[in-house]
Design a protein around this motif. Structure first.
Motif, PDB file in Angstrom:
ATOM      1  N   ASP A  11      32.603 -58.284 -36.284  1.00 29.53           N
ATOM      2  CA  ASP A  11      33.821 -59.077 -36.410  1.00 29.53           C
ATOM      3  C   ASP A  11      34.195 -59.138 -37.892  1.00 29.53           C
ATOM      4  N   LYS A  12      35.177 -58.343 -38.283  1.00 25.69           N
ATOM      5  CA  LYS A  12      35.549 -58.224 -39.694  1.00 25.69           C
ATOM      6  C   LYS A  12      36.122 -59.525 -40.259  1.00 25.69           C
ATOM      7  N   HIS A  13      36.795 -60.287 -39.411  1.00 24.56           N
ATOM      8  CA  HIS A  13      37.352 -61.562 -39.869  1.00 24.56           C
ATOM      9  C   HIS A  13      36.225 -62.547 -40.208  1.00 24.56           C
ATOM     10  N   GLU A  14      35.197 -62.593 -39.381  1.00 21.27           N
ATOM     11  CA  GLU A  14      34.053 -63.466 -39.651  1.00 21.27           C
ATOM     12  C   GLU A  14      33.275 -62.990 -40.874  1.00 21.27           C
ATOM     13  N   LEU A  15      33.204 -61.669 -41.066  1.00 18.74           N
ATOM     14  CA  LEU A  15      32.556 -61.133 -42.256  1.00 18.74           C
ATOM     15  C   LEU A  15      33.305 -61.563 -43.516  1.00 18.74           C
ATOM     16  N   GLN A  16      34.629 -61.494 -43.475  1.00 15.21           N
ATOM     17  CA  GLN A  16      35.445 -61.936 -44.611  1.00 15.21           C
ATOM     18  C   GLN A  16      35.209 -63.416 -44.899  1.00 15.21           C
ATOM     19  N   ASN A  17      35.149 -64.224 -43.840  1.00 14.99           N
ATOM     20  CA  ASN A  17      34.891 -65.650 -44.013  1.00 14.99           C
ATOM     21  C   ASN A  17      33.510 -65.911 -44.612  1.00 14.99           C
ATOM     22  N   ALA A  18      32.499 -65.171 -44.163  1.00 11.79           N
ATOM     23  CA  ALA A  18      31.142 -65.339 -44.688  1.00 11.79           C
ATOM     24  C   ALA A  18      31.088 -64.976 -46.168  1.00 11.79           C
ATOM     25  N   VAL A  19      31.762 -63.888 -46.563  1.00 13.81           N
ATOM     26  CA  VAL A  19      31.778 -63.472 -47.971  1.00 13.81           C
ATOM     27  C   VAL A  19      32.520 -64.506 -48.812  1.00 13.81           C
ATOM     28  N   ASP A  20      33.620 -65.033 -48.304  1.00 19.07           N
ATOM     29  CA  ASP A  20      34.364 -66.062 -49.033  1.00 19.07           C
ATOM     30  C   ASP A  20      33.526 -67.321 -49.226  1.00 19.07           C
ATOM     31  N   PHE A  39      30.535 -61.779 -54.893  1.00 18.27           N
ATOM     32  CA  PHE A  39      30.489 -60.834 -53.789  1.00 18.27           C
ATOM     33  C   PHE A  39      31.837 -60.147 -53.695  1.00 18.27           C
ATOM     34  N   ASP A  40      31.819 -58.872 -53.368  1.00 22.60           N
ATOM     35  CA  ASP A  40      33.047 -58.106 -53.235  1.00 22.60           C
ATOM     36  C   ASP A  40      33.008 -57.369 -51.899  1.00 22.60           C
ATOM     37  N   LEU A  41      34.023 -57.592 -51.069  1.00 23.27           N
ATOM     38  CA  LEU A  41      34.090 -56.948 -49.764  1.00 23.27           C
ATOM     39  C   LEU A  41      35.146 -55.862 -49.794  1.00 23.27           C
ATOM     40  N   ASN A  42      34.737 -54.639 -49.433  1.00 24.71           N
ATOM     41  CA  ASN A  42      35.653 -53.516 -49.376  1.00 24.71           C
ATOM     42  C   ASN A  42      35.371 -52.757 -48.073  1.00 24.71           C
ATOM     43  N   GLY A  43      36.210 -52.980 -47.069  1.00 22.36           N
ATOM     44  CA  GLY A  43      35.972 -52.353 -45.764  1.00 22.36           C
ATOM     45  C   GLY A  43      34.753 -52.969 -45.110  1.00 22.36           C
ATOM     46  N   ASN A  44      33.737 -52.168 -44.853  1.00 19.36           N
ATOM     47  CA  ASN A  44      32.476 -52.654 -44.295  1.00 19.36           C
ATOM     48  C   ASN A  44      31.379 -52.703 -45.341  1.00 19.36           C
ATOM     49  N   THR A  45      31.738 -52.687 -46.614  1.00 22.10           N
ATOM     50  CA  THR A  45      30.764 -52.672 -47.694  1.00 22.10           C
ATOM     51  C   THR A  45      30.859 -53.963 -48.497  1.00 22.10           C
ATOM     52  N   VAL A  46      29.735 -54.650 -48.640  1.00 30.46           N
ATOM     53  CA  VAL A  46      29.659 -55.849 -49.462  1.00 30.46           C
ATOM     54  C   VAL A  46      28.865 -55.493 -50.712  1.00 30.46           C
ATOM     55  N   THR A  47      29.458 -55.780 -51.888  1.00 27.49           N
ATOM     56  CA  THR A  47      28.798 -55.490 -53.159  1.00 27.49           C
ATOM     57  C   THR A  47      28.439 -56.811 -53.831  1.00 27.49           C
ATOM     58  N   ALA A  89      23.140 -56.496 -62.693  1.00 32.36           N
ATOM     59  CA  ALA A  89      22.466 -56.078 -61.464  1.00 32.36           C
ATOM     60  C   ALA A  89      23.518 -55.956 -60.369  1.00 32.36           C
ATOM     61  N   LYS A  90      23.359 -54.939 -59.554  1.00 34.26           N
ATOM     62  CA  LYS A  90      24.343 -54.664 -58.512  1.00 34.26           C
ATOM     63  C   LYS A  90      23.607 -54.166 -57.278  1.00 34.26           C
ATOM     64  N   GLN A  91      24.061 -54.609 -56.115  1.00 36.78           N
ATOM     65  CA  GLN A  91      23.459 -54.154 -54.870  1.00 36.78           C
ATOM     66  C   GLN A  91      24.558 -53.963 -53.836  1.00 36.78           C
ATOM     67  N   VAL A  92      24.433 -52.913 -53.049  1.00 36.15           N
ATOM     68  CA  VAL A  92      25.427 -52.592 -52.030  1.00 36.15           C
ATOM     69  C   VAL A  92      24.800 -52.817 -50.660  1.00 36.15           C
ATOM     70  N   ILE A  93      25.556 -53.481 -49.788  1.00 34.10           N
ATOM     71  CA  ILE A  93      25.121 -53.712 -48.413  1.00 34.10           C
ATOM     72  C   ILE A  93      26.185 -53.131 -47.495  1.00 34.10           C
ATOM     73  N   GLU A  94      25.793 -52.149 -46.685  1.00 35.46           N
ATOM     74  CA  GLU A  94      26.693 -51.542 -45.697  1.00 35.46           C
ATOM     75  C   GLU A  94      26.543 -52.304 -44.384  1.00 35.46           C
ATOM     76  N   MET A  95      27.669 -52.681 -43.815  1.00 35.41           N
ATOM     77  CA  MET A  95      27.673 -53.355 -42.517  1.00 35.41           C
ATOM     78  C   MET A  95      27.918 -52.284 -41.450  1.00 35.41           C
ATOM     79  N   ARG A  96      26.912 -52.027 -40.611  1.00 35.45           N
ATOM     80  CA  ARG A  96      27.010 -50.970 -39.608  1.00 35.45           C
ATOM     81  C   ARG A  96      27.583 -51.505 -38.306  1.00 35.45           C
ATOM     82  N   GLU A  97      28.308 -50.655 -37.612  1.00 40.69           N
ATOM     83  CA  GLU A  97      28.775 -50.979 -36.271  1.00 40.69           C
ATOM     84  C   GLU A  97      28.864 -49.698 -35.455  1.00 40.69           C
TER      85      GLU A  97
END
Length: 161
Positions: A11-20, A39-47, A89-97
Motif C-alpha cells: 500500500d503505497k499511500h500507507e508507506l508514504q504516511n509511515a515515511v512522513d 527519510f526520502d521516498l522515491n517510488g518503492n525506495t526509501v533512503t 551515512a546512507k542506507q537504501v531500503i527497497e520495498m518489494r511487492e
C-alpha cells in the motif's frame, strides 16, 4: 467455480504516511538535533540519510515501528548495506511487492502437497486458486497463513463464488 488470487501488494499511500511520520519523529528527537537526518521516498525506495552508523540504526528502527503501525509488513523490506563515510551515512531500503517465480512455485507446491481438491496456477505476479467448494479455498488460506518460511507477506483478494 469459486476462486481467489494470492498476491503480495504494498500500500503505497500507507508507506508514504509511515515515511512522513518517521521524518516527523526524527526532526523532533533530541539525539538528532543539529544533524541533517531524514527519510526520502522515491517510488518503492526509501533512503535513510544521517551522520553516523549508530543514528542510521536508530532511524531504521523508527521506520520499522512506523511501518508496522501502518500495516506494512517488515518482510517486504529489502535492506541494502549501509554506505558509511566520515561525516555521512546512507542506507537504501527497497520495498518489494509481487510474487516472484520461486516463491510462486513454493506456494503452488505447498498447495499440491496438502492434497486439497483445488488447482493452483501461476498468473505472473499472483497465484490463482480454484476449487469446487468454498471450504477448500478457505483451508488453502489457512494453510498459507500458517506457513512460517514465506519471505513475503501474502494477501488474498478477488474471491469469487
Amino acid at each position: 467455480m469459486p476462486s481467489f488470487d494470492i498476491v503480495s501488494e504494498l500500500d503505497k499511500h500507507e508507506l508514504q504516511n509511515a515515511v512522513d511520520q518517521a521524518n516527523k519523529e526524527v526532526t523532533t528527537r533530541y539525539d538528532f538535533k543539529g544533524t541533517d537526518s531524514g527519510f526520502d521516498l522515491n517510488g518503492n525506495t526509501v533512503t535513510l540519510k544521517t551522520e553516523s552508523d549508530f543514528q542510521l540504526n536508530q532511524m531504521y528502527d523508527i521506520l520499522v515501528q512506523k511501518a508496522n503501525r501502518r500495516g506494512i509488513d517488515v518482510k517486504c523490506m529489502d535492506v541494502k548495506d549501509p554506505d558509511v563515510q566520515l561525516k555521512s551515512a546512507k542506507q537504501v531500503i527497497e520495498m518489494r511487492e509481487g510474487l516472484d517465480a520461486p516463491l510462486a512455485k513454493k506456494i503452488i507446491k505447498a498447495i499440491k502437497d496438502s492434497k486439497l481438491k483445488v488447482q493452483a496456477a501461476n498468473q505472473g505476479d499472483s497465484v490463482r486458486v480454484t476449487g469446487k467448494k468454498r471450504d477448500d479455498l478457505q483451508q488453502v488460506m489457512q494453510l498459507l497463513r500458517g506457513m512460517e518460511d514465506l519471505e513475503m507477506p501474502l494477501q488474498f483478494n478477488n474471491f469469487r463464488d
